[in-house]
Design an enzyme around this catalytic site. Structure first.
Site, PDB file in Angstrom:
ATOM      1  N   ARG A  15       0.834  -1.209   0.000  1.00 48.38           N
ATOM      2  CA  ARG A  15       0.000   0.000   0.000  1.00 48.38           C
ATOM      3  C   ARG A  15       0.875   1.268   0.000  1.00 48.38           C
ATOM      4  O   ARG A  15       0.964   1.980  -0.996  1.00 48.38           O
ATOM      5  CB  ARG A  15      -0.958  -0.024   1.215  1.00 48.38           C
ATOM      6  CG  ARG A  15      -2.071   1.003   1.163  1.00 48.38           C
ATOM      7  CD  ARG A  15      -1.661   2.391   1.628  1.00 48.38           C
ATOM      8  NE  ARG A  15      -1.107   2.405   2.977  1.00 48.38           N
ATOM      9  CZ  ARG A  15      -0.537   3.476   3.497  1.00 48.38           C
ATOM     10  NH1 ARG A  15      -0.432   4.601   2.815  1.00 48.38           N
ATOM     11  NH2 ARG A  15      -0.026   3.442   4.726  1.00 48.38           N
ATOM     12  N   ASP A  16       1.546   1.528   1.099  1.00 47.07           N
ATOM     13  CA  ASP A  16       2.345   2.761   1.204  1.00 47.07           C
ATOM     14  C   ASP A  16       3.465   2.750   0.169  1.00 47.07           C
ATOM     15  O   ASP A  16       3.762   3.766  -0.473  1.00 47.07           O
ATOM     16  CB  ASP A  16       2.934   2.863   2.622  1.00 47.07           C
ATOM     17  CG  ASP A  16       3.312   4.281   3.012  1.00 47.07           C
ATOM     18  OD1 ASP A  16       3.646   5.073   2.120  1.00 47.07           O
ATOM     19  OD2 ASP A  16       3.282   4.589   4.218  1.00 47.07           O
ATOM     20  N   HIS A 207       5.379   4.468  12.643  1.00 42.62           N
ATOM     21  CA  HIS A 207       5.303   4.432  11.165  1.00 42.62           C
ATOM     22  C   HIS A 207       6.216   5.543  10.654  1.00 42.62           C
ATOM     23  O   HIS A 207       5.786   6.670  10.420  1.00 42.62           O
ATOM     24  CB  HIS A 207       3.843   4.648  10.742  1.00 42.62           C
ATOM     25  CG  HIS A 207       3.615   4.650   9.261  1.00 42.62           C
ATOM     26  ND1 HIS A 207       2.984   3.613   8.598  1.00 42.62           N
ATOM     27  CD2 HIS A 207       3.901   5.567   8.309  1.00 42.62           C
ATOM     28  CE1 HIS A 207       2.903   3.899   7.311  1.00 42.62           C
ATOM     29  NE2 HIS A 207       3.448   5.080   7.104  1.00 42.62           N
ATOM     30  N   CYS A 240       4.057   9.350   0.487  1.00 42.80           N
ATOM     31  CA  CYS A 240       2.669   9.775   0.307  1.00 42.80           C
ATOM     32  C   CYS A 240       2.604  10.761  -0.849  1.00 42.80           C
ATOM     33  O   CYS A 240       3.332  11.752  -0.854  1.00 42.80           O
ATOM     34  CB  CYS A 240       2.145  10.416   1.595  1.00 42.80           C
ATOM     35  SG  CYS A 240       0.470  11.040   1.415  1.00 42.80           S
ATOM     36  N   ASN A 249       9.356   4.390   3.391  1.00 38.12           N
ATOM     37  CA  ASN A 249       9.271   3.965   4.785  1.00 38.12           C
ATOM     38  C   ASN A 249      10.612   3.344   5.169  1.00 38.12           C
ATOM     39  O   ASN A 249      11.384   2.937   4.308  1.00 38.12           O
ATOM     40  CB  ASN A 249       8.203   2.871   4.933  1.00 38.12           C
ATOM     41  CG  ASN A 249       6.806   3.364   4.666  1.00 38.12           C
ATOM     42  OD1 ASN A 249       6.407   3.537   3.527  1.00 38.12           O
ATOM     43  ND2 ASN A 249       6.071   3.605   5.723  1.00 38.12           N
TER      44      ASN A 249
HETATM   45  P1  HMG Z   1     -13.414  13.782  -1.986  1.00 40.87           P
HETATM   46  O1  HMG Z   1     -13.229  14.221  -3.387  1.00 40.87           O
HETATM   47  O2  HMG Z   1     -13.512  14.830  -0.921  1.00 40.87           O
HETATM   48  O3  HMG Z   1     -14.643  12.777  -1.835  1.00 40.87           O
HETATM   49  O4  HMG Z   1     -12.229  12.794  -1.640  1.00 40.87           O
HETATM   50  P2  HMG Z   1     -16.135  12.839  -2.241  1.00 40.87           P
HETATM   51  O5  HMG Z   1     -16.879  12.063  -1.208  1.00 40.87           O
HETATM   52  O6  HMG Z   1     -16.560  14.247  -2.549  1.00 40.87           O
HETATM   53  O7  HMG Z   1     -16.176  11.993  -3.608  1.00 40.87           O
HETATM   54  C1  HMG Z   1     -15.567  12.465  -4.798  1.00 40.87           C
HETATM   55  C2  HMG Z   1     -15.416  11.305  -5.775  1.00 40.87           C
HETATM   56  O8  HMG Z   1     -14.590  10.288  -5.212  1.00 40.87           O
HETATM   57  C3  HMG Z   1     -16.748  10.607  -6.099  1.00 40.87           C
HETATM   58  O9  HMG Z   1     -16.616  10.070  -7.394  1.00 40.87           O
HETATM   59  C4  HMG Z   1     -16.768   9.480  -5.108  1.00 40.87           C
HETATM   60  O10 HMG Z   1     -17.578   8.403  -5.520  1.00 40.87           O
HETATM   61  C5  HMG Z   1     -15.313   9.060  -5.100  1.00 40.87           C
HETATM   62  P3  HMG Z   1     -17.162  10.848  -8.706  1.00 40.87           P
HETATM   63  O11 HMG Z   1     -18.623  11.083  -8.419  1.00 40.87           O
HETATM   64  O12 HMG Z   1     -16.355  12.122  -8.790  1.00 40.87           O
HETATM   65  O13 HMG Z   1     -16.884   9.900  -9.812  1.00 40.87           O
HETATM   66  N1  HMG Z   1     -14.915   8.418  -3.847  1.00 40.87           N
HETATM   67  C6  HMG Z   1     -14.319   7.216  -3.784  1.00 40.87           C
HETATM   68  N2  HMG Z   1     -13.940   6.353  -4.739  1.00 40.87           N
HETATM   69  C7  HMG Z   1     -13.355   5.196  -4.309  1.00 40.87           C
HETATM   70  N3  HMG Z   1     -13.131   4.916  -3.019  1.00 40.87           N
HETATM   71  C8  HMG Z   1     -13.486   5.758  -2.047  1.00 40.87           C
HETATM   72  C9  HMG Z   1     -14.115   6.962  -2.424  1.00 40.87           C
HETATM   73  N4  HMG Z   1     -14.584   8.018  -1.726  1.00 40.87           N
HETATM   74  C10 HMG Z   1     -15.069   8.891  -2.591  1.00 40.87           C
HETATM   75  N5  HMG Z   1     -13.237   5.451  -0.778  1.00 40.87           N
HETATM   76  C11 HMG Z   1     -11.211  10.998  -0.438  1.00 40.87           C
HETATM   77  C12 HMG Z   1     -12.090  12.235  -0.357  1.00 40.87           C
HETATM   78  C13 HMG Z   1     -10.844  10.598   0.961  1.00 40.87           C
HETATM   79  C14 HMG Z   1     -11.975   9.874  -1.122  1.00 40.87           C
HETATM   80  C15 HMG Z   1      -9.973  11.351  -1.283  1.00 40.87           C
HETATM   81  O14 HMG Z   1      -9.397  12.504  -0.757  1.00 40.87           O
HETATM   82  C16 HMG Z   1      -8.955  10.258  -1.300  1.00 40.87           C
HETATM   83  O15 HMG Z   1      -9.189   9.169  -1.827  1.00 40.87           O
HETATM   84  N6  HMG Z   1      -7.775  10.505  -0.755  1.00 40.87           N
HETATM   85  C17 HMG Z   1      -6.773   9.452  -0.732  1.00 40.87           C
HETATM   86  C18 HMG Z   1      -5.591   9.920  -0.052  1.00 40.87           C
HETATM   87  C19 HMG Z   1      -4.599   8.788   0.095  1.00 40.87           C
HETATM   88  O16 HMG Z   1      -4.866   7.630  -0.191  1.00 40.87           O
HETATM   89  N7  HMG Z   1      -3.405   9.183   0.531  1.00 40.87           N
HETATM   90  C20 HMG Z   1      -2.353   8.244   0.758  1.00 40.87           C
HETATM   91  C21 HMG Z   1      -2.622   7.372   1.933  1.00 40.87           C
HETATM   92  S1  HMG Z   1      -2.381   8.165   3.498  1.00 40.87           S
HETATM   93  C22 HMG Z   1      -0.689   8.007   3.806  1.00 40.87           C
HETATM   94  O17 HMG Z   1       0.059   7.613   2.947  1.00 40.87           O
HETATM   95  C23 HMG Z   1      -0.183   8.294   5.185  1.00 40.87           C
HETATM   96  C24 HMG Z   1       0.097   7.012   5.980  1.00 40.87           C
HETATM   97  O18 HMG Z   1       1.012   6.169   5.296  1.00 40.87           O
HETATM   98  C25 HMG Z   1       0.709   7.384   7.349  1.00 40.87           C
HETATM   99  C26 HMG Z   1       1.891   8.347   7.216  1.00 40.87           C
HETATM  100  O19 HMG Z   1       2.881   8.003   6.578  1.00 40.87           O
HETATM  101  O20 HMG Z   1       1.739   9.455   7.763  1.00 40.87           O
HETATM  102  C27 HMG Z   1      -1.174   6.214   6.235  1.00 40.87           C
HETATM  103 MG    MG Z   2       3.165   6.332   5.318  1.00 43.04          MG
END
Ligand code: HMG
Ligand code: MG
Length: 297
Positions: A15-16, A207, A240, A249
């Protein structure tokens, strides 16, 4: 000063690791990675993110990845679910452990999940309810625990507050993310110890990204304060897409080598892990970002 006898490794490379690659990795290559990790004895693997494919195209194949997972009765698979839509997709894919993610920084949260910290908790409430009604465990992530790409220094109190809320809400484990790897050992230890005043120490995970080469030192400092859960990524892949400049990581090979040397059990076979790190690095067209992997060639 005492160290734990055993540590739980949560492998986040599928994933990450792969969410931050320019190229989209084939489902079969992801499954080969996951199966290689299993063969090396990794018991906890974060395999996918049920996030918007527009935001993270690299993880758009979450459903197909989950369909190919081997249920060996031992490995615990998990996936990111930022909202109900993500949870529903994870449930349909047979995933029985999920993770919600928020941050100690308002600016990062807006960039990463398009909402404030408070709004993220509103989104998580129904996710927790539904998951728990089905016996699905929910992990919680706090990002930017030792620095933010937009706000700089982060107050440890803000981290502890978010960690506390995630735990109170029912997360079985709270993972503290140094998203951009700017942390250093004493700051990591101070932040960790503050969080441990609110969340039982055994429920906290480290993490740490390794942007400045500090991740192992940070982990070592926190092990002295009772940490026993470490997130890591084979071959040091990761980052990210919404945290500019963040690199991989901490590499699982480096972590396991350190733990082995300290007599701390992880249950992981280092030589098999090294092979898996080389295999995925070959797919990515580069060498593993892990000194141990290079040294043991
Ligand atoms: P949004 O645009 O605010 O959401 O995104 P929305 O509810 O307004 O929906 C917009 C569109 O997204 C719609 O589709 C929804 O159906 C779709 P459209 O009508 O435009 O075709 N949608 C989805 N599709 C699939 N799966 C879903 C989903 N939700 C809505 N779950 C949202 C909000 C959270 C979805 C968006 O901002 C997003 O997906 N962000 C992902 C961010 C991400 O994955 N970042 C990396 C992971 S975090 C990380 O790496 C940190 C970590 O490792 C720890 C660290 O290192 O600190 C964990
Ligand atoms: Mg991370």
């Amino acid at each position: 000063m005492s160290y734990p006898e055993a540590v739980k490794i949560v492998e986040v490379s599928p994933r990450d690791g792969l969410q931050n690659e320019k190229q989209v990795i084939d489902v079969n290559d992801k499954l080969t990675l996951i199966n290689g990790l299993r063969a090396a004895g990794v018991k906890n693997i974060e395999v996918a993110g049920f996030v918007s494919p527009k935001w993270v195209p690299q993880l758009a194949d979450a459903k197909q990845v989950c369909a190919g997972l081997v249920d060996d009765g031992v490995t615990q698979y998990s996936a990111l679910t930022p909202n109900m839509k993500g949870l529903e997709a994870a449930i349909d894919s047979g995933i029985n452990q999920v993770a919600v993610f928020t941050a100690a920084s308002e600016s990062f949260n807006q960039k990463n999940i398009n909402c404030s910290i408070a709004e993220s908790f509103e989104r998580f409430a129904p996710v927790m309810d539904k998951a728990h009604s089905l016996g699905i465990q929910v992990r919680g992530y706090v990002s930017c625990v030792l620095g933010c790409p937009y706000e700089g220094e982060i107050n440890p109190e803000a981290v502890a507050d978010v960690a506390n809320k995630l735990y109170d809400m029912g997360c079985f484990e709270v993972s503290l993310g140094d998203t951009i790897g700017t942390g250093t050992p004493l700051k990591a230890k101070t932040m960790f110890e503050l969080c441990a005043q609110y969340v039982p120490v055994e429920k906290l995970a480290l993490h740490f990204h390794d942007t400045y080469g500090q991740a192992l030192a940070n982990i070592h400092a926190c092990l002295q304060s009772g940490a026993s859960v470490i997130d890591s990524s084979v071959a040091g892949i990761g980052g990210c897409p919404y945290a500019k400049g963040a690199t991989g990581n901490v590499s699982t090979e480096n972590v396991v080598y350190m733990l082995n040397g300290m007599g701390i059990t992880s249950g992981i076979d280092l030589s098999k892990l090294i092979q898996t790190g080389r295999q995925i690095s070959g797919v990515l067209g580069r060498k593993p970002n892990s000194q141990v992997n290079h040294a043991m060639s």
